[in-house]
Design a protein around this motif. Structure first.
Motif: not given
Length: 1372
Positions: A415, A418, A442, A455, A459, A466, A496, A498, A527
């Motif tokens: 985290s 990110v 997200l 993620a 944030c 987010p 954001l 994957s 991320t």
């Protein structure tokens, strides 16, 4: 032009008269503006005094008010200040020299001179606002009148009762008219001043901005020149700064005052969307000369706007020529639907609330625990550093095996990674793309909670907001455009996601992700750690205590399909986690199984947020695994000895379906089974069934904990886990009839129309709850009344992002008592849940506001309708329970629509049987009709990301006609009860009347009627007879061998036929049998239970010959006696039939064992078999004494199972047959093919009556024969070359299904020759052109391979009869 008050001038009468003449000359364009100025200066120059003192002068009251914010400016009636006219005039001259022209928002009125200390100063902001509203380019000096402005205002202020000796001089003056200003909204400028005091000097009139001047000038110009009429007379004034009176007239110069002695107008100027003008008594109409030709505003070299020299009379002539001579025709036929519709009168017996006013319920106090972290980020930091190896989240693959274990240490470090990359690796150092406080999207799939969790907390650490959304699968996903609108309104530029999700997104041929429909342009940021840069060792996220900054935005889909963003602050986020921890009793290292969507709602709050606060271990079950193995979540509870599980009632239901005495299931470890959709009252059935099955597997009753939640109020209530198993949960059995009126009435479970609800626990800790009326002001409900639950707490959402108006209506509600006093100084939040607070503070929810449908003043919930429909045949007909219920507006009232997916193997008969039973069930349980029930193929309705039906998209497809159902059953007659009132003829021809042909009506068409049967002259010999029995006797005598009926069998050959005399003789024999064997008398009712054929016709006329009243009844189906025979029995009993006539075969069927199992065969009336008739004739054929006596009874059964009967007299029967004869042009040489059920309505009349009355030959085709030969109807039409045929929709569908192999046989027929149309030319006198066009359209050549039909059109007295063809397009 002098800017001084004429109050101090002692002008002689001749000077005033000369001034009036100058005004008239200027208004008519006889002199120029410059000449008018020169002559006026000469006249009044010698009388101009020095500027007088302010005391004792007439004053104009200026009312203004402004709010502290820059967005709203309103007026109030309080007197804030007074400006003297003469002082203002003097200041105006000085201000004009300085180049400043202040303007206020005014409400002008006349008052006596007021004390000096109450006068309002002219502040810089107000002065600049005056300058901004003044339009230097929109002035027209002809429309100003200093004489009118100064003299009339001052005179009326001092001498209100005195009348002037001569008319006051007048000029065109300014007036803002409501009709012209409504379409223009003034741009928002600076606020005015509310300070009280004396009028300030010239230095306060300096403007602060020039941009507002341009905008306001443009707006004023649009408003003034867009106006064409004015109906108000008024006087302008001077106030509030340098010459405000004539400056205001300069800006809005438009109207000429024709009544010079009229009192002044009181005009309100606001910054809202409209400006209202009050018309004083004595004012007359004034007109405005619009621009035309060269009458555009021009500006001279010295900057004074002038206009070209155009006479007002010429302008009036041009306006007259532009005005339409008469209103458009459509205006005469516009009905006010609101007034025409039948007003639904409330039921006087409807239940009403009787309890006392409820009290707000306070939840338990939110306890303070010493080790609670100050923020959620601090909790993550604590567990990530203290217990880095503790498991945080375990994800599963589609096989149910652990895919990845995310520890708290990994969650913390990733985290942070990110957060660093979001803030420092997007954009440049000087201009980063994302800053703290910005919103980012997200976008993560439902099977990757670990990436989403990293993620989300990244944030939070970066102080970025987010916005979790669903993964777009295609560019046209259901609801995708609304999601894009939310992202755009939030200013999202970065998404954001994957790595796997990014690869699965739609790509263009160049490999780029296309811009989805309605979405803003996004930068997609992956991320995964391998794509991120490692933060420096000296970089550390700034972790601070929870505050009022926005933590995240959760999207919400409304009833209409729009998507809103609910903002949740960091303090609300933390407080909500604390409240859930206290209510659920969470402790460290507990294991929780989460089946819910982890991106929103309960799944997010428990599985992502509260779990981290308490260092819990979450086992996440993806939806894809649930589809493969519905028992997977139960297996994981057993495997991990989970203490808590978060599920929905559907997960419990599917687990029950998949459960087959599976061993090794032990649910004793569960202390809390959270049912996320406990707010759905129908979840109780799943909870009870789940408990009954798994109680033997260790599941305890007190473990099941329903909860209620909403995006706005977060968790509203939750049932606490208890150790006392002897304490049963709260539940109530409520009358559904009472609920439709918003009233709580306890009922018994034996009844069908009841709703059993379970409690959703107590109010959350630290919250206050109450229920308010759903409509109108938020008034507290009574204790036995259903209302919308409202919550006051810290742990709630705070607003809809960017929507202040909707936020105020939802998040800033102040519930009031019956006396109108608010119950709290703190605002409440609407939860969108309908319910009540029961005994012991238990919260009960009976529905949602989004699912509320108000039909004829009664409330129905969509979930209730869904539950009733699925209960008809659960798990059998509706495909996977996919059903949608919504309402559409028809005739200003809501109507219920049901759309469901049917199973792929369902037949049409199965579909309509199910739909009929659904309508009956809803009608009996909810006492409401269904407007439309549509069935669509499986997997065709738009879906939500989790597989449910997208309700708003389904509704939109229905409204657009793009639903493409395979089966539809519409019942508007059962639900549309507010039909328009009967039309009435106008008593006389009014001024708004219009003549169309020979039809004269007023603004509302009086009526629509066909031809008068009594006035049409023809050679109809049947008119001589009043009764059908007489017509048959006459035809048997005059044309005995004429064939009336021909019955076809399934092969298309003639099975039987009847001539006139044959029908007459058979009817006589049946009449003898009724009188001798049945011992019936005239007036007795006889049920005719025959299949479609000749016997039914003969039995009908036999009843008429005997004086009996026939009732045609559809015989029971031999293969389905259990469901069809009760209908026969019901019609026989309701009609009070004294006898039952049928064939020998059906007679045996009525007395069979199968029939005895369905009905009591011993209660049948006497049954007569007409296969063996007597051979003698009756002594006398019955003749009714009165045409109004009963001829037959017409019984029909609706789709909802309701039986309706219609009494038909002999006169009505003859008139009905005659109208069909005239409309369809039936005569003895015609042949008509009929393929209808002959038991009620038009089908019975065409089958049994029309041939006898008109003499044409009816080719009878029983619809049941089409099951054997689907092409029978079309083959008969082709073989006999008939020009008219009558059939139903089902007949056409059956025929067209099997015509691929028989197309060639249908091509050999030929139609009649083209027919010439002869029309009376006198009938064309009203609308010749339109009529001739109609004739040309009707003269249609006919070719082979089609059937033909007679068409009659009528317009006034113009009858157009032509032979046209009805073409059937047959595809092989």
């Amino acid at each position: 032009m002098a800017d001084r008050s004429l109050e101090s001038m002692s002008l002689p009468l001749e000077v005033r008269a000369r001034l009036a003449e100058l005004e008239l000359e200027l208004s008519e364009g006889d002199i120029t503006q410059k000449g008018y100025e020169k002559k006026r200066s000469k006249l009044i120059g010698a009388y101009l005094p020095q500027p007088p003192a302010a005391n004792g002068a007439a004053a104009v009251r200026c009312r203004l008010q402004h709010s502290e914010g820059p967005t709203r400016r309103m007026l109030r009636s309080a007197n804030i200040g007074v400006c003297d006219i003469r002082e203002a005039a003097a200041r105006d001259r000085a201000a004009g020299t300085a180049g400043t022209r202040p303007l206020f928002y005014f409400r002008f009125g006349v008052d006596q001179a007021l004390p000096q200390e109450r006068r309002t100063p002219v502040t810089p902001s107000s002065a600049s606002r005056y300058h901004r509203r003044r339009s230097s380019g929109s002035r027209d000096e002809r429309y100003r009148s200093d004489v009118h402005t100064e003299a009339v205002q001052a005179a009326l202020a001092k001498h209100k009762e005195r009348k002037m000796a001569v008319p006051m001089p007048s000029k065109r003056r300014s007036l803002v008219v409501q009709t012209s200003m409504d379409a223009y909204t003034p741009p928002d400028t600076s606020s005015g001043s509310e300070d009280e005091g004396s009028v300030q000097g010239d230095s306060q009139g300096t403007p602060t901005s020039s941009q507002g001047s341009i905008n306001m000038e443009h707006w004023i110009s649009q408003a003034i020149h867009g106006s064409t009429t004015s109906t108000t007379s008024s006087s302008s004034t001077q106030s509030g700064g340098s010459g405000a009176a004539h400056r205001l007239a300069d800006v809005m110069a438009q109207t000429h005052i024709e009544n010079h002695s009229a009192p002044p107008d009181v005009t309100t100027y606001t910054s809202e969307h409209s400006i209202q003008v009050e018309r004083p008594q004595g004012s007359t109409s004034s007109r405005t000369a619009p621009k035309y030709g060269n009458a555009e505003l021009m500006e001279t070299g010295d900057g004074v706007p002038v206009s070209s020299r155009v006479s007002a009379k010429i302008q009036q002539l041009v306006n007259t020529l532009k005005r339409p001579k008469r209103p458009p025709l459509r205006e005469f036929f516009v009905d006010d639907f609101e007034e025409l519709l039948e007003v639904q009168q409330p039921d006087p017996n409807q239940p009403k609330p009787e309890g006392a006013q409820m009290l707000a319920m306070r939840g338990e106090q939110l306890g303070v625990v010493t080790n609670w972290p100050p923020s959620l980020e601090a909790a993550l930091q604590r567990w990530g550093t203290i217990s880095p190896k503790a498991p945080c989240l375990t994800t599963m693959d589609t096989n149910g095996k652990p895919l990845y274990i995310l520890t708290y240490g990994k969650l913390w470090t990733r985290s942070m990674k990110v957060a660093y990359n979001i803030l420092h690796k997007l954009g440049t150092k000087q201009e980063p793309m994302v800053r703290p406080g910005d919103r980012v999207a997200l976008v993560f799939p439902n099977n990757d909670p670990a990436a989403f969790m990293v993620a989300f907390y990244g944030c939070l650490l970066a102080e970025v907001v987010p916005v979790p959304i669903e993964v777009p699968l295609t560019r046209k996903d259901a609801g995708s455009q609304q999601i894009g609108f939310l992202l755009g309104s939030c200013g999202v530029t970065v998404a954001l996601t994957s790595d796997a999700c990014h690869k699965g997104l739609p790509k263009s041929p160049t490999g780029e992700i296309p811009q989805f429909k309605g979405w803003p342009k996004l930068l997609w940021f992956v991320t995964e750690s391998k794509h991120l840069s490692k933060p420096p060792r000296d970089w550390f996220p700034h972790i601070k205590d929870a505050n009022n900054d926005t933590a995240y935005i959760e999207y919400k889909t409304c009833k209409d399909g729009s998507v809103l963003g609910v903002t949740v602050t960091r303090i609300a986020l933390l407080t909500h986690c604390q409240a859930l921890t206290q209510a659920c009793g969470y402790t460290e290292a507990e294991t929780i199984v989460n089946v819910l969507d982890f991106k929103k709602d309960v799944g997010l709050w428990h599985g992502i947020l509260t779990s981290v606060m308490n260092m819990m271990h979450v086992i996440s079950i993806p939806y894809s695994l649930m589809k493969v193995n519905p028992l997977s979540w139960i297996q994981k509870v057993c495997q991990y000895k989970a203490k808590v599980a978060c599920v929905k009632s559907r997960d419990m239901h599917w687990a029950l379906v998949a459960h087959r005495d599976q061993r090794d299931i032990n649910l004793s470890s569960l202390r809390m089974l959270i049912v996320a959709d406990g707010a759905n009252p129908w979840s109780i059935s799943s909870c009870d069934a789940f408990l009954n099955v798994f109680q033997s597997k260790g599941l305890r009753q007190e473990v099941i904990c329903p909860c209620a939640s909403s995006p706005e109020a977060l968790t509203v209530a939750i049932r606490r886990p208890t150790d006392d198993s002897n304490q049963p949960p709260g539940r109530g059995v409520l009358s559904m009839h009472g609920l439709t009126f918003g009233v709580i009435r306890v009922d018994s479970e034996e009844k069908l129309s009841v709703l059993t609800v379970q409690d959703v626990g107590l109010v959350m800790p630290g919250a206050i709850m109450c229920a308010v009326k759903p409509d109108g002001i938020p008034q507290l409900c009574r204790t036995d009344e259903i209302g919308e639950l409202c919550v006051c707490a810290i742990a709630t959402g705070t607003s809809y992002y960017g929507l202040s108006g909707m936020t105020k209506n939802t998040f800033e509600v102040f519930p009031m008592t019956s006396s109108g006093a608010p119950i709290s100084e703190y605002p409440f939040i609407r939860t969108g849940l309908l319910g009540f607070i029961g005994p012991g503070g238990l919260v009960f929810v009976v529905g949602k506001m989004d699912g509320l449908m108000v039909v004829s003043g009664r409330r129905h919930n969509a979930d209730d309708i869904v539950a009733t429909a699925l209960a008809v045949e659960p798990m059998k007909f509706v495909y996977r329970g996919r059903i949608a219920v919504f309402s559409v507006t028809v005739l200003h009232d809501e109507r219920i629509v049901i759309v469901a997916e049917q199973r792929p193997d369902s037949t049409e008969e199965d579909s309509f049987q199910w739909m009929s039973r659904v309508l009956q069930a809803i009608d009996s349980i909810h006492q409401v009709g269904v407007y439309c029930l549509a069935l669509v193929p499986a997997n065709t309705l738009p879906k939500t990301p989790l597989g449910g039906i997208h309700l708003s998209e389904t509704k939109q497809l229905f409204l657009e006609g793009s639903l493409h159902p395979c089966n539809v059953l519409m019942c508007p007659h059962t639900c549309v009860t507010n039909l328009p009132k009967p039309r009435q003829k106008q008593p006389e021809i009014g001024p708004a009347s219009v003549m169309v042909g020979n039809l004269v009506s007023g603004k509302r068409i009086a009526q629509a009627s066909g031809r008068d049967l009594g006035q049409i002259e023809d050679n109809d010999q049947a008119r001589k007879f009043l009764f059908l029995s007489e017509v048959l006797q006459w035809r048997a005598q005059t044309t005995p061998d004429h064939v009336l009926y021909t019955l076809l069998n399934c092969r298309g050959t003639i099975a039987n036929s009847l001539t006139c005399v044959q029908l007459h003789k058979r009817a006589e024999k049946i009449a003898v049998m009724l009188m001798e064997r049945g011992h019936l008398q005239d007036g007795d009712h006889v049920a005719l239970v025959y299949p479609p054929g000749i016997d039914l016709i003969a039995a009908f006329y036999g009843c008429l010959y005997a004086g009996c009243v026939p009732i045609t009844v559809r015989p029971p189906h031999p293969q389905n006696i259990a469901t069809t025979l009760p209908t026969v029995k019901m019609i026989v009993e309701v009609s009070r039939s004294a006898c039952l006539m049928t064939t020998q075969l059906i007679c045996k069927l009525l007395r069979s064992r199968e029939a005895a199992a369905a009905v009591d065969v011993r209660t049948w009336p006497p049954i007569l078999d007409t296969d063996d008739l007597p051979k003698k004739r009756p002594a006398q054929i019955y003749k009714p004494s009165n045409p109004d006596t009963l001829a037959y009874l017409d019984f029909s059964v609706s789709t909802t199972g309701m039986l309706a009967g219609v009494k038909m007299s002999h006169a009505a029967t003859s008139a009905f047959c005659r109208s069909i004869k005239l409309q369809c042009e039936l005569y003895p040489s015609r042949e008509v093919a009929i393929c209808l059920d002959p038991y009620c309505g038009l089908g019975f009349v065409l089958w049994c009556l029309c041939s006898v009355y008109s003499g044409h030959q009816s080719i009878l085709i029983p619809p049941s024969e089409l099951e054997t030969n689907p092409a029978l109807w079309l083959l008969a039409v082709s073989q006999y070359k008939v020009r008219d045929t009558f059939c139903s929709y089902s007949v056409m569908e059956l025929c067209t299904k099997g015509l691929g192999s028989q197309t060639e046989s249908l091509k050999g027929t030929s139609g009649p020759d083209p027919t010439t149309v002869y029309v009376d030319m006198r009938a064309l006198r009203h609308d010749s052109q339109r009529s001739q066009e109609g004739i040309r359209k009707l003269q249609t050549e006919t070719t082979g391979g089609v059937t033909n039909k007679v068409l009659g059109l009528e317009s006034g007295r113009l009858d157009l009869i032509s032979s046209i063809r009805l073409k059937l397009i047959i595809s092989s």
